[in-house]
Design a protein around this motif. Sequence first.
Motif, mmCIF file in Angstrom:
data_model
loop_
_atom_site.group_PDB
_atom_site.id
_atom_site.type_symbol
_atom_site.label_atom_id
_atom_site.label_comp_id
_atom_site.label_asym_id
_atom_site.label_seq_id
_atom_site.Cartn_x
_atom_site.Cartn_y
_atom_site.Cartn_z
ATOM 1 N N ALA A 208 -39.851 -3.594 25.829
ATOM 2 C CA ALA A 208 -39.008 -2.671 25.062
ATOM 3 C C ALA A 208 -38.448 -3.422 23.858
ATOM 4 N N LYS A 209 -38.983 -3.144 22.691
ATOM 5 C CA LYS A 209 -38.589 -3.867 21.478
ATOM 6 C C LYS A 209 -37.865 -2.975 20.470
ATOM 7 N N GLN A 210 -38.189 -1.681 20.483
ATOM 8 C CA GLN A 210 -37.589 -0.772 19.514
ATOM 9 C C GLN A 210 -36.827 0.338 20.232
ATOM 10 N N PHE A 211 -35.637 0.628 19.702
ATOM 11 C CA PHE A 211 -34.742 1.609 20.306
ATOM 12 C C PHE A 211 -34.177 2.531 19.239
ATOM 13 N N VAL A 212 -33.545 3.589 19.703
ATOM 14 C CA VAL A 212 -32.807 4.492 18.837
ATOM 15 C C VAL A 212 -31.545 4.909 19.585
ATOM 16 N N LEU A 213 -30.451 5.099 18.853
ATOM 17 C CA LEU A 213 -29.193 5.572 19.441
ATOM 18 C C LEU A 213 -29.133 7.083 19.305
ATOM 19 N N LEU A 214 -28.978 7.771 20.431
ATOM 20 C CA LEU A 214 -28.922 9.233 20.426
ATOM 21 C C LEU A 214 -27.583 9.680 21.007
ATOM 22 N N PRO A 215 -26.779 10.418 20.229
ATOM 23 C CA PRO A 215 -25.472 10.851 20.739
ATOM 24 C C PRO A 215 -25.628 11.899 21.835
ATOM 25 N N PHE A 216 -24.705 11.864 22.795
ATOM 26 C CA PHE A 216 -24.706 12.872 23.856
ATOM 27 C C PHE A 216 -24.006 14.149 23.420
ATOM 28 N N GLY A 217 -23.339 14.122 22.281
ATOM 29 C CA GLY A 217 -22.688 15.327 21.775
ATOM 30 C C GLY A 217 -21.561 14.979 20.827
ATOM 31 N N GLU A 218 -21.110 15.961 20.093
ATOM 32 C CA GLU A 218 -20.018 15.797 19.130
ATOM 33 C C GLU A 218 -18.748 15.367 19.843
ATOM 34 N N GLY A 219 -18.158 14.257 19.417
ATOM 35 C CA GLY A 219 -16.904 13.792 19.990
ATOM 36 C C GLY A 219 -17.026 13.117 21.342
ATOM 37 N N VAL A 220 -18.239 13.015 21.877
ATOM 38 C CA VAL A 220 -18.461 12.360 23.169
ATOM 39 C C VAL A 220 -18.668 10.868 22.907
ATOM 40 N N PRO A 221 -17.946 9.993 23.603
ATOM 41 C CA PRO A 221 -17.996 8.567 23.283
ATOM 42 C C PRO A 221 -19.162 7.801 23.912
ATOM 43 N N PHE A 222 -20.267 8.485 24.147
ATOM 44 C CA PHE A 222 -21.428 7.845 24.770
ATOM 45 C C PHE A 222 -22.689 8.192 24.003
ATOM 46 N N TRP A 223 -23.620 7.241 23.995
ATOM 47 C CA TRP A 223 -24.923 7.425 23.389
ATOM 48 C C TRP A 223 -25.991 7.019 24.400
ATOM 49 N N SER A 224 -27.176 7.528 24.188
ATOM 50 C CA SER A 224 -28.338 7.020 24.905
ATOM 51 C C SER A 224 -28.972 5.987 23.991
ATOM 52 N N PHE A 225 -29.099 4.773 24.499
ATOM 53 C CA PHE A 225 -29.790 3.704 23.780
ATOM 54 C C PHE A 225 -31.213 3.754 24.308
ATOM 55 N N GLN A 226 -32.060 4.524 23.627
ATOM 56 C CA GLN A 226 -33.371 4.919 24.116
ATOM 57 C C GLN A 226 -34.478 4.041 23.550
ATOM 58 N N SER A 227 -35.305 3.496 24.443
ATOM 59 C CA SER A 227 -36.465 2.715 24.017
ATOM 60 C C SER A 227 -37.527 3.652 23.452
ATOM 61 N N ILE A 228 -38.098 3.256 22.342
ATOM 62 C CA ILE A 228 -39.224 3.991 21.771
ATOM 63 C C ILE A 228 -40.507 3.554 22.468
ATOM 64 N N ASP A 229 -40.549 2.303 22.896
ATOM 65 C CA ASP A 229 -41.743 1.723 23.519
ATOM 66 C C ASP A 229 -41.935 2.184 24.966
ATOM 67 N N GLN A 230 -40.832 2.432 25.676
ATOM 68 C CA GLN A 230 -40.881 2.819 27.089
ATOM 69 C C GLN A 230 -39.928 4.003 27.315
ATOM 70 N N PRO A 231 -40.435 5.241 27.355
ATOM 71 C CA PRO A 231 -39.562 6.413 27.485
ATOM 72 C C PRO A 231 -38.629 6.361 28.697
ATOM 73 N N GLU A 232 -39.041 5.680 29.757
ATOM 74 C CA GLU A 232 -38.202 5.598 30.963
ATOM 75 C C GLU A 232 -37.067 4.594 30.829
ATOM 76 N N CYS A 233 -37.046 3.843 29.746
ATOM 77 C CA CYS A 233 -36.022 2.823 29.522
ATOM 78 C C CYS A 233 -34.963 3.366 28.563
ATOM 79 N N ALA A 234 -33.811 3.721 29.133
ATOM 80 C CA ALA A 234 -32.692 4.214 28.321
ATOM 81 C C ALA A 234 -31.399 3.760 28.980
ATOM 82 N N PHE A 235 -30.462 3.354 28.162
ATOM 83 C CA PHE A 235 -29.157 2.911 28.654
ATOM 84 C C PHE A 235 -28.086 3.838 28.093
ATOM 85 N N ILE A 236 -27.102 4.165 28.898
ATOM 86 C CA ILE A 236 -25.934 4.852 28.377
ATOM 87 C C ILE A 236 -25.027 3.758 27.844
ATOM 88 N N VAL A 237 -24.581 3.912 26.586
ATOM 89 C CA VAL A 237 -23.732 2.897 25.959
ATOM 90 C C VAL A 237 -22.496 3.539 25.356
#
Length: 146
Positions: free
Chosen positions: A31-60
């Motif tokens: 897993a070398k490349q990621f993207v930050l995806l918000p869980f919603g407006e005003g929500v203090p969490f994002w999915s730190f999602q791997s582009i290389d491995q769809p099953e690899c995502a961290f809540i941050v």
Amino acid sequence: MQIETDFFGAITIEPSEIITFASELPGFPDAKQFVLLPFGEGVPFWSFQSIDQPECAFIVTNPFWIDPDYVFELTDSAKEQLSIEETAQVAVYTTVTLREPFQESTTNLRAPFVMETKQRLAKQIILEDTYPNRQKIGSLTEVGGR
């Protein structure tokens, strides 16, 4: 560019949103490349999602919302590896483990993801025993809220 994600299914992202790890992410060598995806407006969490491995995502989250006194010094080699010239170029995220009830959820302050925001280079750094790896996030449910 279309990618598969763990939490959102197939989505389209811009290449400029991609975050590239400057060194191997411990435990996820492919897993070398990621993207930050918000869980919603005003929500203090994002999915730190791997582009290389769809099953690899961290809540941050932003650790400064959990502990306003959170501070650490990057080594010169980390700054060089990420091309960091000033602190305004840095974003910091920590992984979250969700629990029931929500107030028992924790974040790992000992191993933050540090990102240089212009070139979008990232690295996970491991701090010494200064911070816990399971800091309760309490009642944090929205940006700036506790």
